[in-house]
Scaffold this active site. Structure first.
Site, PDB file in Angstrom:
ATOM      1  N   LYS A  77      62.689 -30.431  68.207  1.00 35.40           N
ATOM      2  CA  LYS A  77      61.981 -30.526  69.481  1.00 35.40           C
ATOM      3  C   LYS A  77      60.624 -31.206  69.287  1.00 35.40           C
ATOM      4  CE  LYS A  77      60.146 -27.483  73.114  1.00 35.40           C
ATOM      5  NZ  LYS A  77      58.742 -27.934  72.978  1.00 35.40           N
ATOM      6  N   LYS A 112      57.716 -32.030  63.015  1.00 35.91           N
ATOM      7  CA  LYS A 112      58.583 -32.891  62.199  1.00 35.91           C
ATOM      8  C   LYS A 112      57.775 -33.845  61.329  1.00 35.91           C
ATOM      9  CE  LYS A 112      60.708 -34.659  65.648  1.00 35.91           C
ATOM     10  NZ  LYS A 112      59.896 -33.895  66.596  1.00 35.91           N
ATOM     11  N   LYS A 145      55.334 -42.257  69.334  1.00 39.31           N
ATOM     12  CA  LYS A 145      53.921 -41.980  69.054  1.00 39.31           C
ATOM     13  C   LYS A 145      53.474 -42.650  67.765  1.00 39.31           C
ATOM     14  CE  LYS A 145      54.014 -37.465  69.012  1.00 39.31           C
ATOM     15  NZ  LYS A 145      55.456 -37.229  69.123  1.00 39.31           N
ATOM     16  N   ASP A 160      66.036 -34.048  71.009  1.00 41.31           N
ATOM     17  CA  ASP A 160      67.093 -33.104  70.636  1.00 41.31           C
ATOM     18  C   ASP A 160      68.477 -33.688  70.922  1.00 41.31           C
ATOM     19  OD1 ASP A 160      67.029 -33.035  73.352  1.00 41.31           O
ATOM     20  OD2 ASP A 160      66.738 -30.880  73.543  1.00 41.31           O
TER      21      ASP A 160
END
Length: 263
Positions: free
Chosen positions: A10, A15, A41, A126
């Site tokens: 998520k 991560k 990003k 996801d």
């Protein structure tokens, strides 16, 4: 043969922090590592480059640049090769669809993938968007990992990831818990991992040191190598590099997910 892994989870679950610290730990062990940031990003490699944000492949392609290896592959901590794919302009297009195009370009102009002992794809979402499963679906990834915490929504996302991998008949190599401080969190995620047919590879405790190092532009492995949290990342890195049995995951229904979070 190189180990090619994807870390899913998520958005905002940690991560990139996990991927960069694993990359740094593996580099410390002498492995040649390449990290591919698949998040729009473009923040997967910042802590390996002392806070520097590098150009993304997608941005350069939109600008019509005649891209060379030096434009998109940057050497970070202990020689980790850093690449950011980037994404579309806000509100236009699907970020996932650019992954394969970008990887094909990277392969044409660089040996960063072929010469690595470990390639890490840091993938957002996801898998509700088919584009983000592209690294697995196109055979770029040999091992998939899911990062979650013990809260309902991250577990819901992790379960969706397992569902996507299962539909593609893709094997799954383990669950990583990045703690948010939820009650009984390690036990909850451990039970989730077992019920989807896998194992809990690491429990990463909530530690303000991770955020402090990130704000300064460093991984914990580089900035605080003697810390307890650095040792956690080192153990995770060794677990990822080790041979392990991978299986196509099972999935849980929503009632069971909610039951798990109340344990």
């Amino acid at each position: 043969m190189s180990k090619q892994i994807a870390i899913y989870g998520k958005g905002g679950i940690g991560k990139s922090s996990t991927a960069s610290n694993v990359a740094a730990a593996c580099a410390d062990d002498g492995h040649r590592v390449t990290i591919i940031g698949c998040d729009p990003k473009s923040d997967s490699s910042i802590t390996l480059l002392n806070g520097r944000r590098i150009p993304t492949i997608m941005d350069l392609m939109r600008q019509g640049v005649d891209i060379t290896e030096d434009d998109i592959v940057f050497n970070g901590y202990k020689g980790v090769k850093c690449v950011e794919i980037g994404g579309p302009e806000p509100g236009i297009g699907c970020a996932g669809r650019g992954i394969i195009v970008a990887i094909n370009l990277l392969r044409k102009i660089s040996k960063a993938l072929e010469e690595a002992d470990l390639v890490i794809y840091d993938v957002p979402g996801d898998i509700v968007c088919g584009g983000f499963v592209a690294p697995v679906k196109k055979g770029l990834v040999s091992e998939a990992y899911v990062l979650t915490s013990g809260e309902y929504m991250p577990l819901y996302a992790a379960n969706n990831i397992c569902k996507g991998l299962s539909r593609l008949d893709v094997t799954f190599s383990g669950v990583i818990c990045n703690s948010r401080g939820a009650p009984n969190e390690e036990n909850i995620v451990n039970m989730f991992a077992k019920e989807v047919g896998s194992e809990l590879l690491a429990y990463i405790p909530k530690d303000v040191l991770v955020q402090n190092c990130e704000r300064e532009g460093y991984s914990v492995i580089e900035k605080a190598p003697d810390s307890g949290i650095a040792d956690v990342y080192r153990k995770l890195a060794k677990a990822i590099m080790a041979d392990k049995e991978a299986k196509v995951p099972r999935t849980l229904d929503d009632a069971r997910l909610r039951e798990l979070t109340r344990i």
